[in-house]
Scaffold this motif. Sequence first.
Motif, PDB file in Angstrom:
ATOM      1  N   PHE A  56     -12.419   2.463  14.838  1.00  0.00           N
ATOM      2  CA  PHE A  56     -12.482   2.376  13.379  1.00  0.00           C
ATOM      3  C   PHE A  56     -13.594   1.434  12.924  1.00  0.00           C
ATOM      4  N   THR A  57     -14.161   0.671  13.851  1.00  0.00           N
ATOM      5  CA  THR A  57     -15.191  -0.311  13.535  1.00  0.00           C
ATOM      6  C   THR A  57     -16.556   0.217  13.960  1.00  0.00           C
ATOM      7  N   ASP A  58     -17.559   0.049  13.107  1.00  0.00           N
ATOM      8  CA  ASP A  58     -18.913   0.504  13.419  1.00  0.00           C
ATOM      9  C   ASP A  58     -19.374  -0.131  14.731  1.00  0.00           C
ATOM     10  N   PRO A  59     -19.616   0.664  15.783  1.00  0.00           N
ATOM     11  CA  PRO A  59     -20.014   0.085  17.069  1.00  0.00           C
ATOM     12  C   PRO A  59     -21.492  -0.301  17.138  1.00  0.00           C
ATOM     13  N   ASN A  60     -22.257   0.028  16.108  1.00  0.00           N
ATOM     14  CA  ASN A  60     -23.683  -0.316  16.103  1.00  0.00           C
ATOM     15  C   ASN A  60     -24.061  -0.893  14.737  1.00  0.00           C
ATOM     16  N   PRO A  61     -23.491  -2.048  14.366  1.00  0.00           N
ATOM     17  CA  PRO A  61     -23.697  -2.599  13.021  1.00  0.00           C
ATOM     18  C   PRO A  61     -25.123  -3.051  12.738  1.00  0.00           C
ATOM     19  N   ASP A  62     -25.932  -3.256  13.790  1.00  0.00           N
ATOM     20  CA  ASP A  62     -27.308  -3.713  13.586  1.00  0.00           C
ATOM     21  C   ASP A  62     -28.233  -2.585  13.117  1.00  0.00           C
ATOM     22  N   VAL A 117      -5.505   8.444   7.551  1.00  0.00           N
ATOM     23  CA  VAL A 117      -5.497   6.979   7.495  1.00  0.00           C
ATOM     24  C   VAL A 117      -6.530   6.452   6.509  1.00  0.00           C
ATOM     25  N   GLU A 118      -7.236   7.378   5.819  1.00  0.00           N
ATOM     26  CA  GLU A 118      -8.251   6.998   4.834  1.00  0.00           C
ATOM     27  C   GLU A 118      -9.251   6.013   5.415  1.00  0.00           C
ATOM     28  N   ALA A 119      -9.809   6.359   6.568  1.00  0.00           N
ATOM     29  CA  ALA A 119     -10.775   5.483   7.232  1.00  0.00           C
ATOM     30  C   ALA A 119     -11.748   6.335   8.032  1.00  0.00           C
ATOM     31  N   TYR A 120     -12.942   5.778   8.261  1.00  0.00           N
ATOM     32  CA  TYR A 120     -13.927   6.447   9.099  1.00  0.00           C
ATOM     33  C   TYR A 120     -13.603   6.182  10.572  1.00  0.00           C
ATOM     34  N   ILE A 121     -13.751   7.220  11.389  1.00  0.00           N
ATOM     35  CA  ILE A 121     -13.635   7.100  12.836  1.00  0.00           C
ATOM     36  C   ILE A 121     -15.023   7.299  13.423  1.00  0.00           C
ATOM     37  N   TYR A 122     -15.456   6.354  14.250  1.00  0.00           N
ATOM     38  CA  TYR A 122     -16.787   6.393  14.857  1.00  0.00           C
ATOM     39  C   TYR A 122     -16.668   6.804  16.321  1.00  0.00           C
ATOM     40  N   ASP A 123     -17.596   7.633  16.781  1.00  0.00           N
ATOM     41  CA  ASP A 123     -17.635   8.062  18.170  1.00  0.00           C
ATOM     42  C   ASP A 123     -18.770   7.320  18.876  1.00  0.00           C
ATOM     43  N   VAL A 176      -5.920  -1.540   3.896  1.00  0.00           N
ATOM     44  CA  VAL A 176      -5.250  -1.945   5.135  1.00  0.00           C
ATOM     45  C   VAL A 176      -5.984  -1.340   6.317  1.00  0.00           C
ATOM     46  N   ASP A 177      -5.970  -2.050   7.420  1.00  0.00           N
ATOM     47  CA  ASP A 177      -6.586  -1.547   8.650  1.00  0.00           C
ATOM     48  C   ASP A 177      -5.683  -0.486   9.267  1.00  0.00           C
ATOM     49  N   PRO A 178      -6.234   0.664   9.604  1.00  0.00           N
ATOM     50  CA  PRO A 178      -5.419   1.699  10.239  1.00  0.00           C
ATOM     51  C   PRO A 178      -4.968   1.245  11.613  1.00  0.00           C
ATOM     52  N   PRO A 179      -3.836   1.719  12.078  1.00  0.00           N
ATOM     53  CA  PRO A 179      -3.334   1.291  13.394  1.00  0.00           C
ATOM     54  C   PRO A 179      -4.221   1.807  14.520  1.00  0.00           C
ATOM     55  N   GLU A 180      -4.586   0.932  15.443  1.00  0.00           N
ATOM     56  CA  GLU A 180      -5.458   1.323  16.542  1.00  0.00           C
ATOM     57  C   GLU A 180      -4.811   2.400  17.417  1.00  0.00           C
ATOM     58  N   GLU A 181      -3.485   2.384  17.526  1.00  0.00           N
ATOM     59  CA  GLU A 181      -2.821   3.372  18.375  1.00  0.00           C
ATOM     60  C   GLU A 181      -2.947   4.789  17.811  1.00  0.00           C
ATOM     61  N   TYR A 182      -3.356   4.905  16.549  1.00  0.00           N
ATOM     62  CA  TYR A 182      -3.558   6.234  15.970  1.00  0.00           C
ATOM     63  C   TYR A 182      -4.624   7.007  16.733  1.00  0.00           C
ATOM     64  N   LEU A 183      -5.616   6.306  17.271  1.00  0.00           N
ATOM     65  CA  LEU A 183      -6.716   6.954  17.976  1.00  0.00           C
ATOM     66  C   LEU A 183      -6.293   7.529  19.321  1.00  0.00           C
ATOM     67  N   HIS A 200       0.839  -1.208   0.000  1.00  0.00           N
ATOM     68  CA  HIS A 200       0.000   0.000   0.000  1.00  0.00           C
ATOM     69  C   HIS A 200       0.872   1.254   0.000  1.00  0.00           C
ATOM     70  N   ASP A 201       1.902   1.270   0.846  1.00  0.00           N
ATOM     71  CA  ASP A 201       2.776   2.443   0.937  1.00  0.00           C
ATOM     72  C   ASP A 201       3.540   2.666  -0.369  1.00  0.00           C
ATOM     73  N   TYR A 202       4.065   1.587  -0.959  1.00  0.00           N
ATOM     74  CA  TYR A 202       4.811   1.721  -2.212  1.00  0.00           C
ATOM     75  C   TYR A 202       3.925   2.262  -3.338  1.00  0.00           C
ATOM     76  N   LEU A 203       2.760   1.632  -3.537  1.00  0.00           N
ATOM     77  CA  LEU A 203       1.873   2.043  -4.622  1.00  0.00           C
ATOM     78  C   LEU A 203       1.348   3.461  -4.406  1.00  0.00           C
ATOM     79  N   SER A 204       1.108   3.840  -3.153  1.00  0.00           N
ATOM     80  CA  SER A 204       0.580   5.168  -2.860  1.00  0.00           C
ATOM     81  C   SER A 204       1.577   6.261  -3.226  1.00  0.00           C
ATOM     82  N   THR A 205       2.861   5.930  -3.255  1.00  0.00           N
ATOM     83  CA  THR A 205       3.880   6.923  -3.615  1.00  0.00           C
ATOM     84  C   THR A 205       4.363   6.755  -5.056  1.00  0.00           C
TER      85      THR A 205
END
Length: 226
Positions: free
Chosen positions: A86-92, A123-129, A68-75, A19-24
Amino acid sequence: MIVEVQYAHEDKDLDAVTHDYLSTGYSVYWASPDDFTNDRFRIEEMVVAFDQQAETAFAASWADPPEVDPPEEYLEGFVNSESLTFTDPNPDCNHTWKYGGSDLHDRDFCKHCRLERWKDTAVEAYIYDESTIKTSSDLADRAAQAAFEQREKENHQHVWEPRGENRYRCRCGARLNEHKGKQTISNDPFEDSPEMMTTDPRYCDHIWERGDGCMRCISCGLEDPL
């Protein structure tokens, strides 16, 4: 172009590195011991892999960077990060997203559960609160409170709808009870009453929300065409 020799580091995250190589803008080939003789690299095998778009060859001209999954420590860098994920906490929930979250910083919110999210471009990902999720009871209470406060500001005229034997409701949340010829009106939508605890439309303390071509009660689901 980059040739990575995958030999000793078996735990390496190939998708993340690719991912990093292709992105650059770099093409990448993942070489294995089979791509080598005792004294040379079999470059012809790499050429064939690119021609056939094999699983080990990624050309910047046609290959998309793997997801790729963003690193959890980013939060951890966020204030009140305990409720972020990064994961939908209410998928239902059948989410219906609208723009305009609570902090007004490019947030979306779900019309049904009020979950808020935003797209983090780093990180090109949605962050859920997760802390923004509201239960049906929470939503009904909040809507009822808003209706009650608005009614206090206006010269509201009740329009009574039957909601059971000797019981009536106004869409503002007020209730009318008749007993032995005496009428009792309650303007408080939070007054404890048994019929407020049921989802039966006949007894529901309707909290109306405008939908597509109708008004819909968020408590019992009853629809009233506009």
